[in-house]
Design a protein around this motif. Structure first.
Motif: not given
Length: 308
Positions: A196-200, A202-203
């Motif tokens: 999730n580092r780029n899109l917090p 997301r998962y």
């Protein structure tokens, strides 16, 4: 022992051989197994293991990574295994590899032009892999040992191209960026931070747990480095089991050295090309991508065992 090494030894006085044999036993072969390992030589000479390995490679006629007594004689006489051959013999070896006669050995000529060398390279790689993975010392690799060691060693996807440089990059990424507590594995939290580092957000935690379960070979709920590599290559533990079973021809649950050789030939042929490319890079002083007759003497330090 090769004929050339036997000839070298036959030319030495018996009293010299006897004295060196005593020196070998008393001061070099510290664990009394009849050989000198890289670690033994490094400790004796108080030098880095890389330097000790360079010395051993220079005299390692049988390519076992250790120094036998007859190879020790070469070392003590200030010679290498290349010195066992005359200039005419070396020229003939070069010409045999240089199929197009242009005075240079290309990677293609080295990897494809000499089937026996490729076979020996595969055998050496297979034996090395067996030794690294064989934790219980039975000379074979069971599925657990395959999971623990070889996932990080073998190119499990032929289209992925796991180079040594890329492997080191993955190791650095795993240990420095994601394994925050330094325990050698990733928790659900650490894995979530990675994904999730780029899109917090997301998962979800449930999705992350499913991803971990997909590659969790030892079912401990965490991701070790080998399993991290599996995730990076989009492989599951079922894929790894299928790879193991493909190599285990007799289906006895263990991979023998012979099965490992066959498995590498059939499934991991790219390892041979990678090994050949590494050999050429090590001796290619003019960055031509090929090996000329001057560079060939250095290449022979590795190739001689395969050419006898």
């Amino acid at each position: 022992m090769s004929d050339a090494l036997a000839k070298f030894k036959a030319g030495m006085p018996k009293e010299v051989i006897d004295a060196m044999k005593q020196e070998f036993k008393d001061n070099y072969d510290t664990n009394k197994d009849g050989t000198v390992s890289c670690a033994e030589l490094a400790k004796l000479m108080d030098c880095p293991e890389e330097e000790a390995q360079r010395i051993i490679t220079g005299v390692d006629v049988n390519c076992d990574g250790r120094m036998q007594f007859d190879e020790f004689l070469l070392y003590m006489e200030g010679s290498t295994k290349v010195d066992l051959y005359s200039s005419d013999e070396i020229k003939k070896m070069f010409d045999d590899l240089d199929k197009d006669g242009n005075g240079r050995i290309s990677p293609d000529e080295l990897s494809k032009g000499v089937g026996e060398i490729s076979t020996k390279l595969v055998e050496c790689m297979a034996n090395k892999l067996i030794q690294e993975a064989d934790k219980d010392g039975d000379g074979h690799v069971n599925m657990e040992e395959f999971f623990d060691t070889l996932v990080a060693k073998l190119p499990l996807r032929k289209d992925f191209g796991m180079t040594e440089k890329l492997l080191e990059r993955f190791k650095k990424c795993f240990h420095e960026d994601f394994d925050k507590n330094g325990d050698g594995s990733l928790t659900t939290l650490e894995m979530g931070q990675l994904l999730n580092r780029n899109l917090p957000g997301r998962y979800s935690e449930e999705q992350i747990n499913k991803m971990i379960s997909r590659v969790d070979l030892n079912d401990d709920g965490r991701v070790q480095f080998g399993e991290f590599l599996m995730h990076a290559q989009n492989l599951s533990k079922d894929d790894i089991k299928n790879q193991f079973m493909a190599i285990d021809k007799d289906k006895n649950g263990k991979i023998s050295p012979e099965e490992m050789v066959t498995g590498i030939k059939e499934i991991y042929a790219c390892m041979v090309d990678s090994e050949v490319a590494k050999l050429i890079k090590e001796v290619d002083r003019d960055d031509s991508g090929c090996v000329d007759i001057r560079e060939f003497r250095r290449l022979l330090l590795v190739l001689i065992p395969f050419m006898n």
